[in-house]
Design a protein around this motif. Sequence first.
Motif, PDB file in Angstrom:
ATOM      1  N   VAL B 311     -19.721  11.741 -17.933  1.00 28.57           N
ATOM      2  CA  VAL B 311     -20.702  12.467 -17.134  1.00 28.57           C
ATOM      3  C   VAL B 311     -21.974  12.595 -17.968  1.00 28.57           C
ATOM      4  O   VAL B 311     -21.910  13.087 -19.102  1.00 28.57           O
ATOM      5  CB  VAL B 311     -20.175  13.868 -16.769  1.00 28.57           C
ATOM      6  CG1 VAL B 311     -21.211  14.632 -15.978  1.00 28.57           C
ATOM      7  CG2 VAL B 311     -18.872  13.750 -16.011  1.00 28.57           C
ATOM      8  N   THR B 312     -23.062  12.102 -17.430  1.00 31.10           N
ATOM      9  CA  THR B 312     -24.313  12.208 -18.187  1.00 31.10           C
ATOM     10  C   THR B 312     -25.238  13.172 -17.486  1.00 31.10           C
ATOM     11  O   THR B 312     -25.520  13.029 -16.302  1.00 31.10           O
ATOM     12  CB  THR B 312     -24.985  10.835 -18.292  1.00 31.10           C
ATOM     13  OG1 THR B 312     -24.018   9.905 -18.761  1.00 31.10           O
ATOM     14  CG2 THR B 312     -26.140  10.886 -19.261  1.00 31.10           C
ATOM     15  N   LEU B 313     -25.703  14.172 -18.202  1.00 38.79           N
ATOM     16  CA  LEU B 313     -26.537  15.199 -17.608  1.00 38.79           C
ATOM     17  C   LEU B 313     -27.958  15.085 -18.135  1.00 38.79           C
ATOM     18  O   LEU B 313     -28.189  15.154 -19.343  1.00 38.79           O
ATOM     19  CB  LEU B 313     -25.971  16.583 -17.940  1.00 38.79           C
ATOM     20  CG  LEU B 313     -24.493  16.788 -17.589  1.00 38.79           C
ATOM     21  CD1 LEU B 313     -23.996  18.130 -18.094  1.00 38.79           C
ATOM     22  CD2 LEU B 313     -24.275  16.676 -16.081  1.00 38.79           C
ATOM     23  N   GLY B 314     -28.889  14.881 -17.229  1.00 37.23           N
ATOM     24  CA  GLY B 314     -30.293  14.786 -17.620  1.00 37.23           C
ATOM     25  C   GLY B 314     -31.112  15.837 -16.911  1.00 37.23           C
ATOM     26  O   GLY B 314     -30.588  16.853 -16.438  1.00 37.23           O
ATOM     27  N   LEU B 315     -32.413  15.580 -16.810  1.00 33.83           N
ATOM     28  CA  LEU B 315     -33.291  16.523 -16.113  1.00 33.83           C
ATOM     29  C   LEU B 315     -32.882  16.703 -14.666  1.00 33.83           C
ATOM     30  O   LEU B 315     -32.898  17.807 -14.126  1.00 33.83           O
ATOM     31  CB  LEU B 315     -34.734  16.024 -16.196  1.00 33.83           C
ATOM     32  CG  LEU B 315     -35.457  16.275 -17.523  1.00 33.83           C
ATOM     33  CD1 LEU B 315     -36.838  15.629 -17.488  1.00 33.83           C
ATOM     34  CD2 LEU B 315     -35.557  17.767 -17.818  1.00 33.83           C
ATOM     35  N   ALA B 316     -32.508  15.602 -14.058  1.00 35.69           N
ATOM     36  CA  ALA B 316     -32.154  15.651 -12.637  1.00 35.69           C
ATOM     37  C   ALA B 316     -30.977  16.572 -12.389  1.00 35.69           C
ATOM     38  O   ALA B 316     -30.901  17.249 -11.363  1.00 35.69           O
ATOM     39  CB  ALA B 316     -31.842  14.235 -12.143  1.00 35.69           C
ATOM     40  N   GLU B 317     -30.054  16.598 -13.334  1.00 38.53           N
ATOM     41  CA  GLU B 317     -28.852  17.430 -13.161  1.00 38.53           C
ATOM     42  C   GLU B 317     -29.026  18.820 -13.773  1.00 38.53           C
ATOM     43  O   GLU B 317     -28.052  19.578 -13.876  1.00 38.53           O
ATOM     44  CB  GLU B 317     -27.642  16.754 -13.815  1.00 38.53           C
ATOM     45  CG  GLU B 317     -27.241  15.432 -13.161  1.00 38.53           C
ATOM     46  CD  GLU B 317     -28.071  14.253 -13.680  1.00 38.53           C
ATOM     47  OE1 GLU B 317     -28.816  14.460 -14.663  1.00 38.53           O
ATOM     48  OE2 GLU B 317     -27.989  13.154 -13.109  1.00 38.53           O
ATOM     49  N   ASP B 318     -30.244  19.114 -14.261  1.00 31.40           N
ATOM     50  CA  ASP B 318     -30.501  20.371 -14.964  1.00 31.40           C
ATOM     51  C   ASP B 318     -29.644  20.522 -16.211  1.00 31.40           C
ATOM     52  O   ASP B 318     -29.357  21.630 -16.655  1.00 31.40           O
ATOM     53  CB  ASP B 318     -30.272  21.592 -14.044  1.00 31.40           C
ATOM     54  CG  ASP B 318     -31.551  21.910 -13.272  1.00 31.40           C
ATOM     55  OD1 ASP B 318     -32.634  21.542 -13.784  1.00 31.40           O
ATOM     56  OD2 ASP B 318     -31.440  22.494 -12.175  1.00 31.40           O
ATOM     57  N   GLY B 319     -29.222  19.399 -16.766  1.00 30.34           N
ATOM     58  CA  GLY B 319     -28.434  19.457 -18.009  1.00 30.34           C
ATOM     59  C   GLY B 319     -29.312  19.699 -19.220  1.00 30.34           C
ATOM     60  O   GLY B 319     -28.857  20.162 -20.256  1.00 30.34           O
ATOM     61  N   VAL B 320     -30.591  19.316 -19.095  1.00 30.07           N
ATOM     62  CA  VAL B 320     -31.531  19.599 -20.166  1.00 30.07           C
ATOM     63  C   VAL B 320     -32.777  20.197 -19.538  1.00 30.07           C
ATOM     64  O   VAL B 320     -32.958  20.114 -18.319  1.00 30.07           O
ATOM     65  CB  VAL B 320     -31.918  18.317 -20.959  1.00 30.07           C
ATOM     66  CG1 VAL B 320     -30.732  17.776 -21.733  1.00 30.07           C
ATOM     67  CG2 VAL B 320     -32.468  17.261 -20.011  1.00 30.07           C
ATOM     68  N   GLY B 321     -33.645  20.758 -20.360  1.00 29.70           N
ATOM     69  CA  GLY B 321     -34.867  21.317 -19.809  1.00 29.70           C
ATOM     70  C   GLY B 321     -35.437  22.405 -20.684  1.00 29.70           C
ATOM     71  O   GLY B 321     -34.887  22.709 -21.748  1.00 29.70           O
ATOM     72  N   LEU B 322     -36.569  22.972 -20.227  1.00 29.93           N
ATOM     73  CA  LEU B 322     -37.185  24.068 -20.961  1.00 29.93           C
ATOM     74  C   LEU B 322     -36.819  25.378 -20.280  1.00 29.93           C
ATOM     75  O   LEU B 322     -36.613  25.407 -19.067  1.00 29.93           O
ATOM     76  CB  LEU B 322     -38.708  23.901 -20.992  1.00 29.93           C
ATOM     77  CG  LEU B 322     -39.232  22.573 -21.541  1.00 29.93           C
ATOM     78  CD1 LEU B 322     -40.758  22.598 -21.631  1.00 29.93           C
ATOM     79  CD2 LEU B 322     -38.651  22.245 -22.901  1.00 29.93           C
ATOM     80  N   PRO B 323     -36.752  26.476 -21.026  1.00 27.25           N
ATOM     81  CA  PRO B 323     -36.336  27.744 -20.422  1.00 27.25           C
ATOM     82  C   PRO B 323     -37.467  28.431 -19.668  1.00 27.25           C
ATOM     83  O   PRO B 323     -38.647  28.156 -19.899  1.00 27.25           O
ATOM     84  CB  PRO B 323     -35.910  28.570 -21.636  1.00 27.25           C
ATOM     85  CG  PRO B 323     -36.758  28.041 -22.747  1.00 27.25           C
ATOM     86  CD  PRO B 323     -36.991  26.592 -22.462  1.00 27.25           C
ATOM     87  N   GLU B 324     -37.073  29.353 -18.810  1.00 24.33           N
ATOM     88  CA  GLU B 324     -38.024  30.162 -18.043  1.00 24.33           C
ATOM     89  C   GLU B 324     -38.970  30.943 -18.954  1.00 24.33           C
ATOM     90  O   GLU B 324     -40.146  31.095 -18.669  1.00 24.33           O
ATOM     91  CB  GLU B 324     -37.244  31.186 -17.200  1.00 24.33           C
ATOM     92  CG  GLU B 324     -36.611  30.601 -15.954  1.00 24.33           C
ATOM     93  CD  GLU B 324     -37.652  30.143 -14.959  1.00 24.33           C
ATOM     94  OE1 GLU B 324     -38.470  30.996 -14.546  1.00 24.33           O
ATOM     95  OE2 GLU B 324     -37.687  28.935 -14.626  1.00 24.33           O
TER      96      GLU B 324
END
Lengths: 357, 358, 516
Positions: B311-324
């Motif tokens: 399972v690969t989690l990227g931006l699309a899956e909200d697996g990575v990103g910047l916090p609120e």
Amino acid sequence: MNRVIQVFTKESFLVPLFAIILGLVVGALAMLAGGFNPLLAYESLVVKVFGDLYNFGEAIRQITPLIFTGLAVAFAFRTGLFNIGAEGQFIMGMLGAVYVGVAFDLPPIIHAVVAIIVGALMGGIWAGIAGYLKAARGVHEVITSIMLNWIGMYFANYILNAFLVPKGQQRSEIVHDSAVITLQALSNFLGGARVHWGTPLALICAVIFFIILWKTKTGYELRAVGLNPHASEYAGMSVNRNIVKAMFISGLFAGLGGACETLGVFHYLAVMSAMPGYGFDGIAVALIGGNTPIGIVLGAFLFGALSYGAAGMKFSAGVPIELIRIVISSVIFFVAAHGIVRYLLKPILAKRKEEGR
Amino acid sequence: MKKKLLSVLSVATLSLSVLVAGCGGNAQQGAQQGQNQGQEQAGGDQAGQKTVRIGMVTDVGGVNDNSFNQSAWEGLQKFQQDNGLPQESVNYLQSTSDADYVPNLTQFVKDGWDLTWGIGFMMADAVKQVAEANPDAKIAIIDQEVQAPNVESVLFKENEGAFLGGVVAGSMTKSNKIGFVGGVESPVIKRFEAGFIAGVKAVNPNAKVISVYTGAFDKPDLGKQAASGLYGQGADIVFPAAGSTGDGVFNEAKDRKSKGENVWVIGVDKDQSLTFGKEITLTSVMKRVDQAVERVSKDVMDGNFKGGQVVTLGLAEDGVGLPETSKDTVPADVLAKVEEFKQKIVNKEISVPEEPQE
Amino acid sequence: MNLLSTVKTVVEMRGITKRFAGIVANDNINLVVKKGEIHALLGENGAGKSTLMNILFGLYQPDEGQILINEKPVQISSPNVANELGIGMVHQHFMLVEPFTVTENIILGNEPKKGLTIDIRKAQEEVRQLSLKYGLKVDPEAKIEDISVGMQQRVEILKTLYRGADILIFDEPTAVLTPQEIQELIQIMRNLVNEGKTIILITHKLKEIMAVCNSVTIIRRGKVIDSVAVKETNPDDLAAKMVGREVNFRIDKKPSEPKEVILAVENVTAVGNRGVDALKGISFEIRAGEILGIAGVEGNGQSELIEALTGLRKVKEGRILLSGKEITNQTPRTISESGLSHIPEDRHKRGLVLDFTMSENMVLETYFHPDFNKNGFLDFKAIDRHAAKLIEEFDVRTPSIHTPARALSGGNQQKAIIAREINKDPDLLIAAQPTRGLDVGAIEFIHRRLVEQRDKGKAVLLISLELDEVMNVADRIAVIYEGQIVGIVNPKETSEQELGLMMSGGKRTEGGGTVE
């Protein structure tokens, strides 16, 4: 022989035993203070180590390298040297063994034997460097052997990255099956625990340790130089040559430990971000064991069982790993500070003496 | 002599720290228990629901690494609370050396736990070995692909998250010098580095990224040293991707900030502004290990374990990103730019490299 | 005795008994010490003198008996109590902090305070006053590590005086001193007594007792044998009481019959520990069948000479021949195997591995011989047999051959070394300070053995700081001064005065080495 027997007689046996108990009590107090149940914790520890075959086998696996490094430290100690470099020698042993295991193609058994010998020699030479620097230049072996730990680790990482690690990986290739020293039948019996020939080899080394020091001409010289270099010089022994020799043999034990760990447990060598720690623990083991071969085997058993059982304490009693470190540290503390223990034991020992008369 | 002294000191400091930690932990546990009871009462009608037990094994970084081990454990605790499970249904074991991986994983597996997590790519060999020895066990691993029918591998597109971090850094640097501190050189960390550099270049081609590898995930002192070097060379933003080694980077930044230097750190794995404060944390490249752990654990509870899959989690899956929380430290126009790039990546208009480009 | 009875008794120990693990160290001992006297406590090593004094100084508690100080019963439970009662002890092994100055050592634990700091000026002044009063010449500002052993001993004495001691216990004070320093110490003791102090002197040297003491109590095997006034006794009587039999001080020996040259030392120069030449072109010969004694004040190159001969120190110039074979700068082992044995001056440093068993120590230089070494493995049965034989032959008193050397008394350790060295049947035996710190019985034994070697037709080199010993035992005496032999004399034709003059560089005789 007397010295070996001494371990079990009266004071020399009673004092470490009492020190261990004191250490466990202090650990228990710390657990109580942290809100844990020490009885449950110690029970889980024992269950973890002796509860089933798999874990018992893994505990043996944990104990084995400690016997090797304990012997290495104690051997140097017996000859008047403080080898803090067992760690680096252990790493060199791992490196030598994994290199032979990966890069060579040899028939089974022979391959493993060659890999072990190369690993041992690498450890021996690594320690020999510290010995040579002391003999030739008078640099204290504590300084050089500590520094050689770091040099050894980064040297090993360099060799790994340059020759042995496939791209994108963090560890060497797996050694050829011919170099693997797993005790397969026993491992199957122990539910897949990673037991290997290193364990019997470690016990043989404990015997060899005794024979070299107390039965051979070399051992006589090494001990004499360790106990009184001036008298040894007077008696015509070469103090410098014996220092190098002592460090070399000490390093052989540590190197053997490293080789067996690689060939028996991992079958590869990972790029290290930290030292494996067996060499440092070896100092404690030698201390607990009073630098006698039987003491070291027992000390390694205690130390290895405590650190392996730590996971059981966490798993069943919820005690964090830091607490088991307190137990281990307290045990070492009380063994090292045997003056305290003797003081506490005074009434008992005095009574014994009276009865003995 | 030294050794003795060290033992004494370690005994003393350990007992102190444990006392403190123990007390704190207890209070927390008490609170959690209260919460659980409430939830159990509320969800009393779901009594038929079967309980699961899920364990995790940390790598040598330990559970308090302020990074992905900790993140994973938080995810697991959240999973337990959200699903009204008893407290003892989740547990972790820490590894003190490589040799501990196999017995620690085996401990959960042999004890019949429903899922066992191996946290970190360093555990790949151990996970494979244990998976093969126990074909009935369910195991999941973070950050590395392990090919076995009973292992689910969870990977992250760190490069995508780091790209956004790079956009922030590239937009906000004043010196046009930006630092990167890596842990052990490995594919995961390389992805961080590659994405970060690409992000910086995308908004600010003139900025220069200086990369340093410390070779360790558990050495804050090395991190501090590396950061000192980078800030010293004029970098004003440093991005560590190095486990608890990165703590040292924050430490160094804090020292310099208190002396009036305008330096920043971009956190990694978790929202590190919560740990280290907003004065120095510009933003964080989050790797939602917690969400991944929660998600796969939920799958197991629901009977949807994807053994043998990656399972690969990227931006699309909200697996990575910047916090609120970044909105407090990063100006809105920069955040808008970040959002813009994010959409482009999700829509595959931009492809972020996985290895640093020369 | 009648005269003294009118004087006040300052120390009285009544019926003191002390047992250690089954051994009675002190058995119902009575001791009376009068004010203002120097009272000797005479006995062989291990007789119980030190135990008794340690009881008086509060280090041990007696199992039975009573102590009276100034005619009042007291309980001396610790050295602090002893100090308060005015008892001070000058130990054989000094307890000084080497990098500290004399003053700092003296005030240690009793510092005069000025606010929070130490009033070092005041302390220095006090030390200066004390040393003037008792004729103890020391520089209050010198560091201990820079001053001689004799000076260090004075610092120890000052330490006790500074603490207000009226009763001073000296434990074997002359064992570490040169003849000159001994003379000075004797003068210091007289000064102390003149100033009203009382001294108890632990010793086994009869000469000192005769020279300085008023009365003497003889202890043998934990019991008081006698207590007499010195002027009513003589050395032979004291020796007999101490040892328990008649002792022969004069060694019966035939005139020597020197034969061929065994050792030839030709113009040897060697650098000493301080980096300057300690041997400056020294030359002499020893023939088979003679004992050559080397007399000299400590530090004139004796140690360097022994080391050069035995291969422990590099020779810069010159040659050394052993039975015609050159051994200059050979390894200690080669030299040892060429027929040289060496009784080292410091038996603990060089002579023995103290933590080895007696058995192991007896093969220290021969363990690699085929008798003991079989293909790299040592034949410990053969080694034990060898040790048992030597120990029996040389009457070494040890509980067992497996006892560590450390557990033996000094005399028995030395006997063991001599047994080992003589057993090698050497052409040349070097005996350096062979009787240092030993009692009369052991000294007699060792001297007999050296003469025996000579009579067997071997060469013996005896190096000693004790003039008596050299004059008694040697057939010829070579005097060493500043790294050279300044003269060789016949002991029958010389006097202590003449030797003393030569030892201080005041006189050279013909045949006296190599004059530059």
